[in-house]
Write a protein that holds these residues in place. Structure first.
Motif, PDB file in Angstrom:
ATOM      1  N   TYR A  49      28.232 -22.931  68.682  1.00  0.00           N
ATOM      2  CA  TYR A  49      27.764 -21.544  69.476  1.00  0.00           C
ATOM      3  C   TYR A  49      27.745 -20.560  68.302  1.00  0.00           C
ATOM      4  CZ  TYR A  49      32.689 -20.701  69.724  1.00  0.00           C
ATOM      5  OH  TYR A  49      34.066 -20.441  69.768  1.00  0.00           O
ATOM      6  N   THR A  83      32.061 -27.108  67.115  1.00  0.00           N
ATOM      7  CA  THR A  83      32.924 -27.726  68.148  1.00  0.00           C
ATOM      8  C   THR A  83      32.732 -29.170  68.057  1.00  0.00           C
ATOM      9  OG1 THR A  83      31.662 -27.611  70.369  1.00  0.00           O
ATOM     10  CG2 THR A  83      32.902 -25.906  69.719  1.00  0.00           C
ATOM     11  N   CYS A  98      29.389 -16.266  63.860  1.00  0.00           N
ATOM     12  CA  CYS A  98      30.756 -16.807  64.682  1.00  0.00           C
ATOM     13  C   CYS A  98      31.658 -15.606  64.440  1.00  0.00           C
ATOM     14  CB  CYS A  98      31.339 -18.223  63.994  1.00  0.00           C
ATOM     15  SG  CYS A  98      32.852 -18.649  64.797  1.00  0.00           S
ATOM     16  N   PRO A 157      25.281 -20.612  72.895  1.00  0.00           N
ATOM     17  CA  PRO A 157      25.247 -22.349  72.480  1.00  0.00           C
ATOM     18  C   PRO A 157      23.843 -22.431  71.792  1.00  0.00           C
ATOM     19  CG  PRO A 157      26.459 -21.783  74.534  1.00  0.00           C
ATOM     20  CD  PRO A 157      25.588 -20.715  74.272  1.00  0.00           C
ATOM     21  N   ASP A 169      37.374 -23.208  72.984  1.00  0.00           N
ATOM     22  CA  ASP A 169      37.401 -22.814  71.776  1.00  0.00           C
ATOM     23  C   ASP A 169      37.409 -21.482  71.294  1.00  0.00           C
ATOM     24  OD1 ASP A 169      36.801 -24.104  68.787  1.00  0.00           O
ATOM     25  OD2 ASP A 169      35.398 -22.387  69.068  1.00  0.00           O
ATOM     26  N   ALA A 194      33.317 -25.158  74.453  1.00  0.00           N
ATOM     27  CA  ALA A 194      32.873 -24.106  73.733  1.00  0.00           C
ATOM     28  C   ALA A 194      33.693 -22.931  74.198  1.00  0.00           C
ATOM     29  CB  ALA A 194      31.367 -23.718  73.940  1.00  0.00           C
TER      30      ALA A 194
END
Length: 274
Positions: free
Chosen positions: A36, A31, A22, A82, A117, A114
């Motif tokens: 992802y 999420t 990440c 993802p 985010d 996603a």
């Protein structure tokens, strides 16, 4: 013994570093609807390529495809991979809910979530997001673009299209670059039967006809052609304002071909507002 320990330590560090994290944090970006992986370029407020893995693949596998990811990063694009849905009926194999019975998650909502985010966490530009995918991931790209073309600024599927029965129509306009292997025998250009005949992959050229209609193209014949050592391309430009449609064949099978990332970015940046 010391050499063996050094090699073991080196392999362990490579495994820890990996590419499927990440951003600068270890693990998955989570999420409410899923998760992802993402890798960022040095530039601030970068555009984003979201790339969906194929059937049985993973976001981790996508990020480890450095031949695809690193050219995108070098061009200043963030790359998001993802994770698909695990299908209990297939032993946890991951795929996407593009076809009835393939899952319950609203994939358009998940992917929108996603991107939002990533915009909040990492400062990506939510107005410059491209959705791509390979194989089953490309199937998902096709169906999302058909139903909600405004969700992403462009669509770049590789080796996948619609399933039969083909949609009667799609919303538009859409900006789409489809890439496919001439000798693809997993998702052939003409489609194929699966599951003992219960499922039928669609015809890629029939799909292009649906996109021409969505884009209100005035003719079925391409407006232009180009050929390189890597790709044979045909495009339709006498279509609705804000639309773009191009088809790129490469002399290979079922894979993301070498040179795809740069070709795709060149195409995207050549679009109005790209």
């Amino acid at each position: 013994m010391i050499r063996e320990m050094t090699l073991a330590t080196g392999f362990a560090l490579v495994g820890q570093m990996g590419f499927a994290d990440c951003a600068d944090q270890v693990g998955l970006c989570e999420t409410p609807s899923g998760g992802y992986h993402i890798e960022l370029p040095e530039d601030e407020n970068p555009p984003l390529v979201v790339f969906l893995h194929g059937y049985g693949g993973s976001g981790t596998g996508t990020m480890n495809n450095r031949g695809m990811v690193e050219p995108l990063l070098a061009r200043g694009y963030a790359v998001m991979a993802p994770e698909g849905l695990e299908r209990p009926d297939r032993g946890g194999t991951k795929s996407w809910n593009f076809y009835p019975g393939f899952g319950e998650r609203d994939e358009t909502a998940f992917l929108t979530e996603a991107v939002q985010d990533a915009a909040s966490r990492f400062g990506i530009d939510p107005e410059r997001t491209v959705l791509g995918g390979f194989s089953a991931g490309a199937f998902m790209v096709y169906y999302l673009a058909c139903a909600a073309p405004e969700t992403f600024s462009a669509y770049v599927p590789v080796s996948g299209g619609f399933w039969r029965p083909h949609p009667e129509a799609c919303d538009g306009p859409v900006r789409l670059l489809h890439t496919h292997g001439w000798t693809d025998n997993v998702v052939p250009l003409e489609g194929r039967l699966l599951g003992g005949g219960r499922f039928h992959q669609g015809d890629i050229f029939a799909g292009l006809e649906i996109w021409r209609e969505a884009n209100e193209c005035v003719d079925t014949k391409p407006s232009g052609f180009s050929t390189t050592d890597q790709f044979m391309r045909r495009r339709w430009t006498t279509c609705a304002d804000g639309s773009a449609l191009e088809f790129a064949l490469f002399p290979g099978g079922h894979n993301v071909p070498q040179g795809w990332s740069d070709m795709m970015v060149d195409w995207y940046e050549g679009l109005p507002g790209g």
